[in-house]
Design a protein around this motif. Structure first.
Motif, PDB file in Angstrom:
ATOM      1  N   GLU A  56       0.824  -1.214   0.000  1.00 59.88           N
ATOM      2  CA  GLU A  56       0.000   0.000   0.000  1.00 59.88           C
ATOM      3  C   GLU A  56       0.858   1.263   0.000  1.00 59.88           C
ATOM      4  N   LEU A  57       1.995   1.236   0.693  1.00 61.65           N
ATOM      5  CA  LEU A  57       2.886   2.399   0.656  1.00 61.65           C
ATOM      6  C   LEU A  57       3.391   2.628  -0.764  1.00 61.65           C
ATOM      7  N   ALA A  58       3.755   1.567  -1.457  1.00 65.66           N
ATOM      8  CA  ALA A  58       4.236   1.685  -2.838  1.00 65.66           C
ATOM      9  C   ALA A  58       3.162   2.314  -3.719  1.00 65.66           C
ATOM     10  N   LYS A  59       1.929   1.907  -3.531  1.00 69.17           N
ATOM     11  CA  LYS A  59       0.830   2.460  -4.333  1.00 69.17           C
ATOM     12  C   LYS A  59       0.628   3.942  -4.051  1.00 69.17           C
ATOM     13  N   GLU A  60       0.745   4.345  -2.795  1.00 67.47           N
ATOM     14  CA  GLU A  60       0.591   5.766  -2.452  1.00 67.47           C
ATOM     15  C   GLU A  60       1.750   6.594  -2.995  1.00 67.47           C
ATOM     16  N   ILE A  61       2.961   6.061  -2.921  1.00 62.10           N
ATOM     17  CA  ILE A  61       4.118   6.757  -3.490  1.00 62.10           C
ATOM     18  C   ILE A  61       3.919   6.907  -4.998  1.00 62.10           C
ATOM     19  N   ALA A  62       3.436   5.854  -5.642  1.00 61.23           N
ATOM     20  CA  ALA A  62       3.169   5.898  -7.084  1.00 61.23           C
ATOM     21  C   ALA A  62       2.133   6.966  -7.411  1.00 61.23           C
ATOM     22  N   LYS A  63       1.083   7.068  -6.607  1.00 63.96           N
ATOM     23  CA  LYS A  63       0.061   8.097  -6.846  1.00 63.96           C
ATOM     24  C   LYS A  63       0.670   9.495  -6.770  1.00 63.96           C
ATOM     25  N   GLY A  64       1.533   9.709  -5.787  1.00 66.64           N
ATOM     26  CA  GLY A  64       2.192  11.010  -5.665  1.00 66.64           C
ATOM     27  C   GLY A  64       3.063  11.317  -6.873  1.00 66.64           C
TER      28      GLY A  64
ATOM     29  N   GLU B 290       2.640  14.210 -10.295  1.00 68.22           N
ATOM     30  CA  GLU B 290       3.681  15.091 -10.842  1.00 68.22           C
ATOM     31  C   GLU B 290       3.958  14.788 -12.305  1.00 68.22           C
ATOM     32  N   GLY B 291       3.174  13.897 -12.901  1.00 68.36           N
ATOM     33  CA  GLY B 291       3.318  13.584 -14.322  1.00 68.36           C
ATOM     34  C   GLY B 291       4.253  12.437 -14.637  1.00 68.36           C
ATOM     35  N   ALA B 292       4.714  11.722 -13.628  1.00 72.24           N
ATOM     36  CA  ALA B 292       5.636  10.607 -13.861  1.00 72.24           C
ATOM     37  C   ALA B 292       4.897   9.384 -14.389  1.00 72.24           C
TER      38      ALA B 292
ATOM     39  N   GLU C 186       9.696  14.943  -8.854  1.00 72.86           N
ATOM     40  CA  GLU C 186      10.234  16.288  -9.093  1.00 72.86           C
ATOM     41  C   GLU C 186      11.743  16.247  -9.303  1.00 72.86           C
ATOM     42  N   VAL C 187      12.428  15.524  -8.447  1.00 75.06           N
ATOM     43  CA  VAL C 187      13.890  15.454  -8.546  1.00 75.06           C
ATOM     44  C   VAL C 187      14.303  14.720  -9.821  1.00 75.06           C
ATOM     45  N   ALA C 188      13.617  13.628 -10.149  1.00 76.69           N
ATOM     46  CA  ALA C 188      13.951  12.892 -11.376  1.00 76.69           C
ATOM     47  C   ALA C 188      13.775  13.779 -12.604  1.00 76.69           C
ATOM     48  N   LYS C 189      12.695  14.552 -12.626  1.00 73.10           N
ATOM     49  CA  LYS C 189      12.424  15.452 -13.755  1.00 73.10           C
ATOM     50  C   LYS C 189      13.529  16.501 -13.872  1.00 73.10           C
ATOM     51  N   LYS C 190      13.937  17.076 -12.747  1.00 81.42           N
ATOM     52  CA  LYS C 190      14.997  18.091 -12.777  1.00 81.42           C
ATOM     53  C   LYS C 190      16.331  17.505 -13.211  1.00 81.42           C
ATOM     54  N   LEU C 191      16.648  16.327 -12.716  1.00 80.05           N
ATOM     55  CA  LEU C 191      17.939  15.722 -13.067  1.00 80.05           C
ATOM     56  C   LEU C 191      17.966  15.280 -14.527  1.00 80.05           C
TER      57      LEU C 191
END
Length: 179
Positions: A2-10, A14-16, A172-177
């Motif tokens: 469930e934590l993985a699913k919530e992280i994925a939703k976040g 952000e458009g990932a 956000e960080v992945a997009k910036k990098l």
């Protein structure tokens, strides 16, 4: 899971583009009945190609005596070919976990997972204290990453908010990098 699913939703907010994967279980068959594998049986197993594809990672593991699960360690040990060719160098990564008790090893599990990131030259993206809910929870995580108190059946609202924040942050960080 469930934590993985919530992280994925976040991250998706952000458009990932997100792929939730799992590692192959390595426990002997007679012990596998003691863990809830039925909750993840429909999730595909991660491959080295998935690791090459991703611009960033959220890696999680249940806590096993204050350490990562053996199955995750086994998979991470197979990534030596990626390390040799610097294929994960500079990619951002964040970590999350679940333990049965408040002092059951949440932080040590996340720190143990992070050692791989150092060897790969990855950029570790912690939650930090960037979300006020960290000051209001006793079970949902800390500056290292989102966590879940496994003795509770469901994630509580604080755990969900922290996990979604973590997903947004890694995206956000992945997009910036990448740019």
């Amino acid at each position: 899971m469930e934590l993985a699913k919530e992280i994925a939703k976040g991250a998706e907010e952000e458009g990932a583009e997100v792929r939730i994967k799992r590692v192959r279980e390595t426990l002997p068959q007679e012990l596998q009945s003691r863990i809830p594998l039925d909750k993840v049986e429909d999730i595909p197993e991660v491959t080295l190609e998935d690791m090459k594809w991703a611009d960033g990672f959220a890696i999680g593991s249940p806590t096993r005596y204050g350490n990562i699960a053996g199955a995750l360690k086994t998979f991470l040990d197979t990534t030596a070919v990626l390390w040799k060719d610097n294929l994960l160098y500079g990619k951002p990564v964040t970590f999350f976990t679940e333990a049965s008790t408040i002092h059951g090893g949440h932080e040590t599990t996340i720190l143990t997972m992070s050692t791989y990131a150092y060897h790969f030259g990855m950029v570790i993206v912690p939650v930090g204290y960037g979300i006020p809910e960290l000051f209001q929870t006793t079970t949902g995580g800390g500056p290292y990453g989102a966590t879940h108190l496994g003795s509770k059946e469901e994630l509580d609202e604080m755990e969900r908010k922290i996990a979604r924040f973590q997903g947004k942050r890694i995206a956000e960080v992945a997009k910036k990098l990448k740019s």
